[in-house]
Design a protein around this motif. Structure first.
Motif, short mmCIF file in Angstrom:
data_model
loop_
_atom_site.label_atom_id
_atom_site.label_comp_id
_atom_site.label_asym_id
_atom_site.label_seq_id
_atom_site.Cartn_x
_atom_site.Cartn_y
_atom_site.Cartn_z
N GLU A 25 0.84 -1.20 0.00
CA GLU A 25 0.00 0.00 0.00
C GLU A 25 0.87 1.25 0.00
O GLU A 25 1.89 1.30 0.69
CB GLU A 25 -0.88 0.01 1.25
CG GLU A 25 -2.05 -0.95 1.20
CD GLU A 25 -3.12 -0.54 0.21
OE1 GLU A 25 -3.29 0.66 -0.02
OE2 GLU A 25 -3.78 -1.43 -0.33
N SER A 26 0.48 2.24 -0.77
CA SER A 26 1.17 3.53 -0.74
C SER A 26 0.36 4.50 0.11
O SER A 26 -0.86 4.51 0.04
CB SER A 26 1.28 4.10 -2.16
OG SER A 26 2.19 3.34 -2.89
N PHE A 27 1.06 5.30 0.89
CA PHE A 27 0.38 6.28 1.74
C PHE A 27 0.67 7.68 1.22
O PHE A 27 1.81 8.01 0.88
CB PHE A 27 0.86 6.16 3.18
CG PHE A 27 0.15 5.07 3.94
CD1 PHE A 27 -0.93 5.37 4.74
CD2 PHE A 27 0.56 3.75 3.83
CE1 PHE A 27 -1.58 4.36 5.43
CE2 PHE A 27 -0.08 2.75 4.51
CZ PHE A 27 -1.17 3.05 5.32
N ILE A 28 -0.39 8.49 1.20
CA ILE A 28 -0.25 9.87 0.76
C ILE A 28 -0.69 10.77 1.90
O ILE A 28 -1.71 10.51 2.55
CB ILE A 28 -1.06 10.12 -0.52
CG1 ILE A 28 -0.38 9.41 -1.69
CG2 ILE A 28 -1.19 11.61 -0.81
CD1 ILE A 28 -1.11 9.46 -2.98
N ALA A 29 0.08 11.82 2.15
CA ALA A 29 -0.25 12.76 3.21
C ALA A 29 -1.24 13.79 2.67
O ALA A 29 -1.03 14.36 1.60
CB ALA A 29 1.02 13.44 3.70
N PHE A 30 -2.32 14.01 3.42
CA PHE A 30 -3.36 14.98 3.07
C PHE A 30 -2.94 16.28 3.77
O PHE A 30 -2.95 16.35 4.99
CB PHE A 30 -4.68 14.45 3.61
CG PHE A 30 -5.90 15.16 3.12
CD1 PHE A 30 -5.99 15.62 1.83
CD2 PHE A 30 -6.99 15.36 3.96
CE1 PHE A 30 -7.13 16.26 1.37
CE2 PHE A 30 -8.14 15.99 3.52
CZ PHE A 30 -8.21 16.45 2.23
N ALA A 31 -2.49 17.29 2.99
CA ALA A 31 -1.81 18.42 3.61
C ALA A 31 -2.21 19.75 2.99
O ALA A 31 -2.87 19.80 1.95
CB ALA A 31 -0.30 18.23 3.50
N ARG A 32 -1.78 20.81 3.67
CA ARG A 32 -1.98 22.17 3.14
C ARG A 32 -0.72 22.99 3.39
O ARG A 32 -0.10 22.88 4.45
CB ARG A 32 -3.17 22.84 3.82
CG ARG A 32 -3.27 24.31 3.39
CD ARG A 32 -4.42 25.04 3.98
NE ARG A 32 -4.21 26.47 3.84
CZ ARG A 32 -5.06 27.38 4.27
NH1 ARG A 32 -6.16 27.03 4.86
NH2 ARG A 32 -4.80 28.66 4.13
N VAL A 33 -0.36 23.80 2.41
CA VAL A 33 0.81 24.68 2.53
C VAL A 33 0.33 26.00 3.14
O VAL A 33 -0.53 26.66 2.58
CB VAL A 33 1.46 24.94 1.15
CG1 VAL A 33 2.76 25.70 1.32
CG2 VAL A 33 1.69 23.65 0.40
#
Length: 1142
Positions: free
Chosen positions: A507-515
């Motif tokens: 599984e690949s994990f992606i970070a849910f983020a904001r700059v």
């Protein structure tokens, strides 16, 4: 609208002023995902006909099956508002209470939110919860009142009734906003009062109290929802229409000849149009007059619905031509009138236009982030912004400017990690072939085909041709073979890549983020700051102006990582990005090893970690998990680790028993986690235990009436039964028990005596301790640092000390009465884990120790009691962690240590000291005698030899002194070792016996249950609740509807399968929302047996009617492998003779 290219999106990302980060918040089934579909269809990503049916952002299979959203998903939309182009980063969030943690992750990344409310159901519990979450995160809301078609088609309201119903909904929502605002103002006022009080204490003179609440001076008009302010849209997302009143204000200003600004103010409210004078009046002069909103807006919508539903073709044609719309023949001829409605309304009043223009006009851009919100984000725990280091305070300007210059620090917040299938990542997708590659493949295929034909026909070239052009042919065939080999090798490489991709299931994990500041670039090195990172401690360890690329010393809670991939989140799709300017929402790949659930990323080590997310739901449902095949345990452990990372709310832990436990927010959440574990993360068959239901143990005051409501003490006791009662609470020999429950116990070596009494705490005190557990933990940390180093007292933040002082005062107010006199200063410890809802009081003479050390400056006094202080506290911690009934933690119990006698131990210590001193004296006299004898015998020897000998004797004397000293230390450490353990064990036993001397009770975890249902199935709802020990608190009817709202409390132990049972019994007309609320004492005594004549007559000798508390207690004891007293024979049948008696 045509699908917007990725190039266009990346261009819009650089215009920070034209970015809107918004999320959609609402109660479950109020139409969030349908509204999101309508907004997505405006960008041409999905067809407008499929909007509401496709539910594009519900990408999981179980979301589509259940029809509810389970995770927050983001998508970027392009919108043209007049001449300006906007980029709208839209996040759809779940409405189900089990997934409220996903709402928290979405809200943190946004600047504004759309609150969606069902026009029929109105304000619901989860609507209140999301309004509160938006308020806590300082984000601005706008309102969409959805499902207005239900008022027309289901409730069959007239436009006038619908208007008053909509007015009520707005009033209710504004009341919630008003309450939140009032609380904030009063809190700020209280803080100011505290500050002025400290100043005025030093000043003298007359004190004048200001009775005003501070609400008169503050302007709150901009906070409320009102259509004339342009922050309310009326919509029916399923039919594709929505409008704000400004649309109708522009429309009617031309027809009636009234200015649009006047119409905008008067279209909503009790304003009426005088047709003769063409003036708008405030009061209703002639009875039966309709308000402007009904007359000009609702009447038209109702008449169109009526015409379409009744198939009035002439009227529909007339309306369509007057509006200047073009409707296709397919929609006109369609059998379903809803298709025709959708076709007309989506052209006349497109919902996407109304909602997105409201978002662009009313919600702030990232540049408009408030200073208050920035300070709130940067201050973790009880720290104030002023107490942060100066380098950290300077970062506030970077937040507010949101600039994209090279010199600005990069600050990114990761709100959650989410798992994606590696095949969906842009780098793993099959890219389209270029023209050259297509030509190469075509050529290779043609040659292979020619070879096959030649081989099949078996053609042989004539000998003349062969002899003449043999050399040329050899060269050509060699070239062809070489080209073939090159092409085939390329093909093999491509196929190998696809095979590798298929084989790699990780599984690949992606970070849910904001700059929040600076430009994030692919391949950039950046600091990952954990939640416990403190810039004040770390900055002096690091060189000034350092970056993540430098070789730096290790700092706790800070690591460095490289941003491998940046993604534009497009719902189910991901698009590759090279860089992301500030103010944008993005996905970051490659952080799997560095971020567990959430984190702060920054290029500056001065950046503090953001405040933790506010989770509304508490994880309460526990299950133990094991693989069906024990050999697959490593896969399960790995899978649970991945699940823990992928879900912001779930907790994964290993109990003392070795069980792997999953803690979730509710039944639906549990089911989703188990499905993920089986199908995605562990990919194995698993066995799941029955839910592990948490209980608490407590004591109560002795009851005044018995089980048949007779006064205790007036009846004749039944001797035999009374004996069985005494046997159950059997206390071993050597433990003295007073009539009032005081336990006196000796340690096994008889050196110390302890007297302990258990007393129930008042309910308010228990609640206060539970609410302030974090503060108590902070206080405990401060006390431990004070014990280690006195100098640290001056550096403690004054605000934390003020908060602790305030908590102490509250506790003192709650502990009223003769019994609790001066108890506040005698608190020795809290428990379990030094921050729980139980208290240890120190009421014996000769030693005083308090938990309020951080508020005073304690003088360290050496005493025997102080040395063994921790043993007593540890014994209390162990006792409060597992009670005597079923090894569950205690709650609301106060243990009072009334006697701690260590005189025998002190006598033994002094005797040991005297013995060791006597032993040392004997050794010294012997050494002196030896010296004298040796000096007499060796008088004739040379001076040098004598000198050497004397040195040797001195050394031997020194060594004997060392030996005696070591022996004394050994005695001392011997006492510290086994004796401290004996004290700990004795204290634990004393606490357990003190509990058993009082009436014991179990405490059950309780859910608050809110059920919305119609009148016809109300009785069935009550039946299900009563069967599961539920208790109804409130039942009210929603005005203007046939919907009832039932508020009840339900034990967590009885809640499993409750939602399914209610849906089955009511044919789906009722669905409950369960939220953990509080702990409640179960009134029945688990050890009760009949002891009086009346009880014996009423309940029988065995008293085997079901005792709820005993049933729960035995279930927990069985699960933990403890002894359970129960009958061995169950469901026995009477023996019968098969052959007939003759």
């Amino acid at each position: 609208m045509v699908f917007t290219s990725i190039g266009k999106m990346t261009g819009l990302q650089k215009k920070t002023a034209y970015i809107r980060n918004i999320c959609i918040l609402a109660h479950v089934d109020h139409g969030k995902t349908t509204l999101a579909d309508c907004l997505i269809s405006s960008n041409g990503i999905i067809s407008s006909r499929l909007a509401g049916k496709l539910r594009y952002l519900d990408s999981r299979e179980d979301e589509q099956i259940r029809g509810i959203t389970m995770k927050s998903s983001a998508i970027s939309l392009h919108f043209e508002n007049g001449d300006q182009e906007f980029l709208i980063n839209l996040i759809d969030s779940p409405g189900h209470v089990d997934f409220s943690s996903e709402v928290s992750t979405a809200v943190r990344l946004c600047d504004g939110c759309i609150i969606v409310v069902d026009a029929v159901e109105g304000l619901c519990p989860q609507t209140q919860a999301v309004l509160r979450q938006a308020w806590l995160e300082n984000i601005r809301p706008v309102l969409v009142i959805n499902k207005i078609d239900r008022l027309i088609l289901e409730l069959k309201l007239t436009p006038q009734e619908a208007y008053s119903h909509l007015k009520n909904i707005l009033e209710q929502i504004n009341a919630i906003t008003g309450t939140l605002f009032t609380c904030k103002v009063l809190e700020e006022r209280a803080e100011k009062e505290m500050e002025t009080q400290t100043i005025s204490d030093s000043a003298h003179g007359d004190q004048v109290y200001d009775w005003s609440a501070g609400l008169e001076d503050t302007d709150d008009s901009h906070l409320y929802f009102s259509p004339d302010q342009g922050n309310v849209v009326f919509a029916s997302a399923i039919d594709g229409w929505g409008f704000g009143i400004e649309h109708f204000a522009k429309l009617y200003s031309q027809k009636i000849g009234i200015k649009p600004a006047v119409l905008l103010k008067t279209l909503w409210g009790d304003y009426y149009l005088n047709t003769k004078t063409k003036k708008i009046m405030k009061d209703d002069q002639t009875k039966g007059k309709k308000p402007l909103f009904v007359q000009l807006v609702l009447d038209n919508i109702w008449s169109l619905y009526e015409a379409v539903m009744k198939r009035d073709k002439e009227k529909v044609d007339k309306i369509v031509t007057s509006l200047g719309l073009k409707i296709g023949a397919r929609e006109f001829r369609h059998a379903d009138p809803k298709v025709q409605l959708n076709a007309i309304y989506s052209q006349w009043l497109p919902v996407s236009q109304a909602v997105l223009s409201m978002v662009c006009n009313k919600l702030p851009s990232p540049l408009e982030i408030s200073a208050e919100r920035v300070e709130k984000l940067m201050c973790v725990g009880a720290r104030t912004f002023d107490s942060l280091p100066s380098e950290t305070q300077e970062l506030k300007n970077a937040f507010l400017k949101c600039s994209s210059e090279e010199t600005d620090p990069v600050i990114v917040f990761v709100s959650k990690m989410f798992a994606v299938d590696p095949k969906t990542l842009p780098q793993n997708k099959q890219r389209p072939l270029s023209q050259e590659e297509i030509a190469q493949r075509r050529e290779l295929a043609r040659r292979r085909h020619a070879e096959k034909l030649a081989a099949s026909q078996g053609q042989e070239l004539p000998e003349q041709a062969l002899s003449g052009n043999a050399s040329e042919m050899a060269i050509k065939t060699g070239e062809m073979k070489g080209a073939d080999q090159q092409l085939s090798s390329k093909m093999e490489i491509m196929t190998l890549k696809t095979v590798r991709q298929d084989g790699d299931d990780k599984e690949s994990f992606i970070a849910f983020a904001r700059v929040f500041s600076g430009v994030v670039k692919r391949g950039q090195k950046i600091f990952v700051l954990g939640p416990k990172y403190d810039p004040a401690e770390s900055l002096h360890k690091l060189p000034s102006g350092c970056s993540a690329a430098d070789d730096l010393p290790s700092v706790p809670h800070m690591t460095c990582c490289t941003l491998e991939n940046l993604y534009l989140l497009m719902g189910r799709e991901l698009e590759d990005l090279q860089e992301v300017p500030p103010g944008n929402v993005l996905g970051i790949g490659g952080l799997q090893e560095f971020v567990l659930k959430s984190a702060t990323l920054s290029t500056s080590p001065a950046c503090p970690p953001f405040t933790p997310l506010n989770f509304e739901a508490t994880p309460i449902v526990r299950v133990a998990i094991e693989p069906k095949h024990p050999s697959e345990m490593p896969q399960l452990v790995r899978g649970m680790k991945l699940l823990n990372q992928a879900d912001p709310c779930v907790q994964v832990l290993i109990q003392e028993t070795g069980e792997h436990v999953l803690v979730t927010a509710g039944e639906v959440h549990l089911q989703r986690c188990l499905d993920d574990l089986k199908e995605r993360f562990a990919k194995i068959e698993i066995s799941v235990s029955e839910p592990i239901i948490p209980f608490r143990e407590t004591i109560t005051r002795p009851p005044k009436v018995d089980m048949v409501n007779e006064d205790i003490g007036k009846q004749q006791k039944v001797a035999v039964i009374h004996q069985t009662k005494e046997e159950q609470n059997k206390i071993p020999e050597g433990v003295q028990v007073d009539s009032d429950g005081l336990i006196t116990i000796l340690t096994p070596n008889k050196y110390a005596t302890l007297s302990v009494r258990a007393v129930p705490l008042p309910e308010e005190v228990t609640r206060l301790l539970e609410e302030n557990s974090d503060l108590i933990r902070t206080m405990e940390q401060l006390n431990s640092t004070l014990n280690e180093d006195k100098k640290i007292h001056s550096t403690i933040n004054q605000k934390i000390l003020d908060t602790i002082q305030e908590f102490k005062q509250k506790l003192e107010q709650k502990l009223q009465g003769r019994m609790w006199r001066n108890a506040i200063d005698l608190i020795w410890s809290f428990g379990p884990r030094k921050c729980g809802p139980n208290i240890l009081l120190n009421k014996f003479e000769g030693y005083k120790r308090s938990v309020w050390q951080c508020l005073e400056k304690p003088a360290k006094t050496a005493s025997t009691y102080r040395d063994f202080d921790n043993s007593i506290v540890s014994g209390f911690q162990l006792a409060s962690l597992s009670g005597p009934m079923c090894e569950e933690p205690l709650m609301g119990v106060c243990f009072i240590v009334e006697k701690w006698d260590m005189s025998k131990f002190e006598e033994q210590m002094s005797a040991n000291r005297q013995k060791s001193e006597g032993y040392d004296g004997m050794e010294q006299t012997q050494a002196k005698d030896n010296v004298a004898a040796m000096s007499n015998s060796c008088a004739t020897e040379s001076s040098r030899a004598n000198k050497e000998h004397q040195e040797g004797i001195q050394n031997s004397a020194k060594s004997s002194e060392k030996a005696s000293k070591c022996k004394g230390e050994a005695l001392l450490t011997d006492c510290y070792g086994p004796f401290s353990g004996q004290l700990m064990a004795t204290m634990k036993e004393a606490c357990r016996y003190a509990l058993q001397a009082k009436p014991q009770r179990l405490m059950a975890a309780m859910y608050t249950c809110e059920i919305m249902t119609t009148g016809e199935v109300l009785g069935r709802v009550y039946a299900v609740l009563s069967k599961r020990e539920g208790r109804v608190l409130l039942e009210e009817m929603k005005e203007g509807t046939d919907v009832f709202i039932i508020k009840a409390v339900l034990p967590v132990a009885e809640s499993f399968g409750f939602a399914d049972a209610i849906r089955k019994r009511t044919s789906g007309l009722a669905s409950p929302q369960l939220v953990f609320s509080h702990w409640e004492v179960i009134s029945s005594d688990p050890f009760w047996v009949p002891t009086t004549e009346e009880e014996y007559l009423h309940f029988g000798e065995k008293a085997d009617s079901e005792n709820q508390a005993r049933k729960y207690m035995n279930a927990v004891r069985k699960r933990k492998g403890l002894y359970v007293e129960e009958k061995i024979v169950e469901h026995a049948e009477k023996q019968r003779t098969l052959s007939r008696n003759k």
